[in-house]
Write a protein that holds these residues in place. Structure first.
Motif, PDB file in Angstrom:
ATOM      1  N   GLN A  46      11.351 -19.337   9.657  1.00  0.00           N
ATOM      2  CA  GLN A  46      11.119 -18.745   8.422  1.00  0.00           C
ATOM      3  C   GLN A  46      12.321 -18.624   7.559  1.00  0.00           C
ATOM      4  OE1 GLN A  46      10.966 -17.274  11.789  1.00  0.00           O
ATOM      5  NE2 GLN A  46       9.103 -16.255  11.698  1.00  0.00           N
ATOM      6  N   ALA A 175       7.464 -12.746   1.345  1.00  0.00           N
ATOM      7  CA  ALA A 175       6.539 -11.767   1.798  1.00  0.00           C
ATOM      8  C   ALA A 175       5.714 -12.069   2.950  1.00  0.00           C
ATOM      9  CB  ALA A 175       5.847 -11.150   0.374  1.00  0.00           C
ATOM     10  N   VAL A 176       5.285 -13.303   2.543  1.00  0.00           N
ATOM     11  CA  VAL A 176       4.277 -13.846   3.860  1.00  0.00           C
ATOM     12  C   VAL A 176       4.841 -14.311   5.177  1.00  0.00           C
ATOM     13  CG1 VAL A 176       2.413 -15.869   4.331  1.00  0.00           C
ATOM     14  CG2 VAL A 176       2.631 -14.533   1.818  1.00  0.00           C
ATOM     15  N   ASP A 178       7.658 -13.221   6.349  1.00  0.00           N
ATOM     16  CA  ASP A 178       8.383 -12.006   7.158  1.00  0.00           C
ATOM     17  C   ASP A 178       8.165 -11.870   8.763  1.00  0.00           C
ATOM     18  OD1 ASP A 178       9.452  -9.422   8.078  1.00  0.00           O
ATOM     19  OD2 ASP A 178       8.735  -8.443   6.164  1.00  0.00           O
ATOM     20  N   HIS A 180       8.615  -9.536  10.467  1.00  0.00           N
ATOM     21  CA  HIS A 180       8.005  -8.247  10.757  1.00  0.00           C
ATOM     22  C   HIS A 180       6.824  -7.985   9.933  1.00  0.00           C
ATOM     23  CE1 HIS A 180      12.313  -8.208  11.912  1.00  0.00           C
ATOM     24  NE2 HIS A 180      11.687  -7.465  12.897  1.00  0.00           N
ATOM     25  N   VAL A 181       6.079  -8.805   9.647  1.00  0.00           N
ATOM     26  CA  VAL A 181       4.819  -8.808   8.428  1.00  0.00           C
ATOM     27  C   VAL A 181       4.000  -7.713   8.894  1.00  0.00           C
ATOM     28  CG1 VAL A 181       3.410 -10.598   9.186  1.00  0.00           C
ATOM     29  CG2 VAL A 181       3.555 -10.131   6.879  1.00  0.00           C
ATOM     30  N   GLN A 182       3.646  -6.676   7.524  1.00  0.00           N
ATOM     31  CA  GLN A 182       2.726  -5.910   7.605  1.00  0.00           C
ATOM     32  C   GLN A 182       1.772  -6.238   6.619  1.00  0.00           C
ATOM     33  OE1 GLN A 182       6.022  -2.729   8.283  1.00  0.00           O
ATOM     34  NE2 GLN A 182       4.323  -1.583   9.226  1.00  0.00           N
ATOM     35  N   PRO A 183       0.552  -6.514   6.774  1.00  0.00           N
ATOM     36  CA  PRO A 183      -0.295  -6.817   5.886  1.00  0.00           C
ATOM     37  C   PRO A 183      -0.258  -5.890   4.502  1.00  0.00           C
ATOM     38  CG  PRO A 183      -1.436  -7.339   7.824  1.00  0.00           C
ATOM     39  CD  PRO A 183      -0.220  -6.505   8.070  1.00  0.00           C
ATOM     40  N   ILE A 186       2.780  -6.320   2.027  1.00  0.00           N
ATOM     41  CA  ILE A 186       2.953  -7.875   1.444  1.00  0.00           C
ATOM     42  C   ILE A 186       3.239  -7.727  -0.150  1.00  0.00           C
ATOM     43  CG2 ILE A 186       1.980  -9.984   0.964  1.00  0.00           C
ATOM     44  CD1 ILE A 186       1.139 -10.350   3.847  1.00  0.00           C
ATOM     45  N   ARG A 189       6.576  -5.763  -0.825  1.00  0.00           N
ATOM     46  CA  ARG A 189       7.504  -6.727  -0.522  1.00  0.00           C
ATOM     47  C   ARG A 189       7.916  -7.818  -1.766  1.00  0.00           C
ATOM     48  NH1 ARG A 189       8.509  -5.632   5.040  1.00  0.00           N
ATOM     49  NH2 ARG A 189       9.038  -3.502   4.892  1.00  0.00           N
TER      50      ARG A 189
END
Ligand SMILES: [Zn+2]
Length: 266
Positions: A46, A175-176, A178, A180-183, A186, A189
């Protein structure tokens, strides 16, 4: 460890291609291998995508409209091939946060600071490369007075729009992608990283208009970042700013401001 080796291999391939395309000088290629290895090897794929987005888009924009920019070459400290100092100015902060991610893998802030620093240098590079196409002369960020194209610290409509686009592109990917992505986060961020990127680029312009070392060529009677000699071969004389604060240091400051805002606001 295998990922570091993979990162090294990957970075060598990219640096080799960039060298062949004349986007990097020899020293720039070595620095790019170092930055690429750290970011891919200690961060992950990433991180590499964000770095490549910056690197490829900046190199491509430098080439675009080459004829219209050739006249401005005398203003800028360096030509189209990025050297080690330029690569490190743009990539050192990002590499640092890839390293911090390696030591704090559960923390979300290293990624945000990394992405925000890349958004800042991308915004700044896009603004520099596309801002010169603005139909009217740019204005100094401090007093709004019209100045020559390519003047340090000058901003324009095209340049500002390009900075916004450059920051937003990195921000949406960050943002997408990430890790540790949390929807639910997004959109926030995306806005946060875009803002940090724009702020870093504006800080770059502010330094350029105030304390960056600026020189004068007595032969051409023009202001320039070039030192010790101008494109014409004449020695340039410092007329303002701090001697040590050259264009690379200003770019480094841009990356630091982006990363700091990314961290604070996370
Ligand atoms: Zn000159």
């Amino acid at each position: 460890m295998p990922q570091l080796l993979l990162g090294l291999l990957f970075a060598i391939i990219i640096a080799f291609l960039a060298r062949r395309a004349r986007s990097l000088s020899r020293s720039g290629a070595y620095a790019a291998v170092l930055v690429g290895t750290l970011i891919f090897g200690l961060g992950g794929w990433q991180w590499a995508i964000i770095l490549l987005t910056f690197f490829i888009s900046s190199s491509a924009l430098t080439r675009l409209f080459g004829k219209r920019k050739a006249a401005l070459n005398e203003k800028f400290e360096k030509g189209g091939q990025r050297d080690a100092a330029q690569v490190l100015a743009n990539g050192a902060v990002a590499s640092l946060f890839a390293g911090l991610h390696f030591f704090f893998p559960a923390a979300a802030w290293p990624w945000l600071a990394f992405a925000a620093s890349m958004a800042a240098v991308n915004a700044d590079t896009w603004a520099t490369e596309l801002g010169v196409l603005n139909p009217t002369p740019p204005r100094l960020i401090t007093n709004g007075k019209p100045v020559d194209r390519g003047t340090s610290g000058a901003i324009s409509f095209y340049g500002t729009l390009s900075a916004l686009a450059g920051a937003a592109l990195i921000a949406i990917l960050a943002a997408v992608l990430d890790p540790h992505v949390q929807p639910s986060l997004i959109t926030y961020r995306f806005l946060l990283i875009t803002f940090a990127g724009i702020a870093g680029a504006l800080f770059d312009s502010l330094l350029g208009a105030t304390v960056q070392a600026i020189y004068h060529c007595p032969k051409c009677d023009k202001e320039t970042e070039r030192h010790p000699v101008h494109t014409c071969g004449m020695e340039t004389v410092q007329i303002r700013g701090w001697k040590w604060l050259n264009n690379d240091m200003v770019n480094l400051a841009c990356a630091v401001v982006g990363a700091a805002l990314g961290m604070i606001l996370s």
